[in-house]
Scaffold this active site. Sequence first.
Site, PDB file in Angstrom:
ATOM      1  N   ARG A  36       7.703   7.285  11.399  1.00  0.00           N
ATOM      2  CA  ARG A  36       8.318   6.296  10.523  1.00  0.00           C
ATOM      3  C   ARG A  36       8.840   5.137  11.369  1.00  0.00           C
ATOM      4  NH1 ARG A  36      12.731   8.285   6.270  1.00  0.00           N
ATOM      5  NH2 ARG A  36      14.109   8.383   8.066  1.00  0.00           N
ATOM      6  N   SER A  62       7.113  10.597  -2.078  1.00  0.00           N
ATOM      7  CA  SER A  62       8.532  10.868  -2.289  1.00  0.00           C
ATOM      8  C   SER A  62       8.852  10.795  -3.777  1.00  0.00           C
ATOM      9  CB  SER A  62       9.394   9.843  -1.544  1.00  0.00           C
ATOM     10  OG  SER A  62       9.199   9.934  -0.159  1.00  0.00           O
ATOM     11  N   LYS A  96      19.285   7.558   5.724  1.00  0.00           N
ATOM     12  CA  LYS A  96      18.755   6.627   4.732  1.00  0.00           C
ATOM     13  C   LYS A  96      19.867   6.329   3.746  1.00  0.00           C
ATOM     14  CE  LYS A  96      14.420   5.839   2.301  1.00  0.00           C
ATOM     15  NZ  LYS A  96      13.182   6.416   1.766  1.00  0.00           N
TER      16      LYS A  96
END
Length: 219
Positions: A46, A115, A144
């Site tokens: 990521r 997701s 996050k």
Amino acid sequence: MAINIKYIKDMMLLYAVTDRAWVGKQTLMEQVEDAIKGGITCVQLREKELDQEAFLAEAMEMKALCSRYGVPLIINDNVEIAIKCNADGIHVGQKDMETGSVRSLVGDNMIIGVSVQTVEQALAAEKAGADYLGVGAVFSTKTKLDANTISHETLKEICKAVSIPIVAIGGISKSNILELSGTGVDGAALVSAIFGVIDIELECKSLRLLSQKMVKSEQ
């Protein structure tokens, strides 16, 4: 689908998501290699800040590393990078490219993860061709900041609603992973609990045992 569902289920067990926030004494490659030695079953690369050229170079290097150990590499969000580095899979969020469009670009042999936070999103992703779902945040997370937490009851409902593998994500650590026992998930995705520790290899060995225990409670 050409992809074996048991293979995907197995790779969900201890799913590492990279975050260069903890790069310092070690490079990202060194951190990931330690995590692989500790028993992670999947790596998601990521990168939110790198430009395309730097991201591709890193992805190619990460793919070579993962291939050397036989661990699948998933690229977060960037379909073009996933194709160019010959990644094993691509993971997209609700605000990214639609699953069906991703499938048309990557073909039948690349794994697609999506997701989700609701049963409706889960069913839609499965119908559109997703191979697995990432569900969360199952605990509050500092990694996050815009992630909303979902209840373990909702997690259970999602697991019951679909037939594809599910990995839980969001704020999971050694201290709470066993709280996911009985929800139906196939494993746990972790960020800071892996990359934010001093001895990554040792930590991953402990986390893998805990994840196996958590998953066995479903059987």
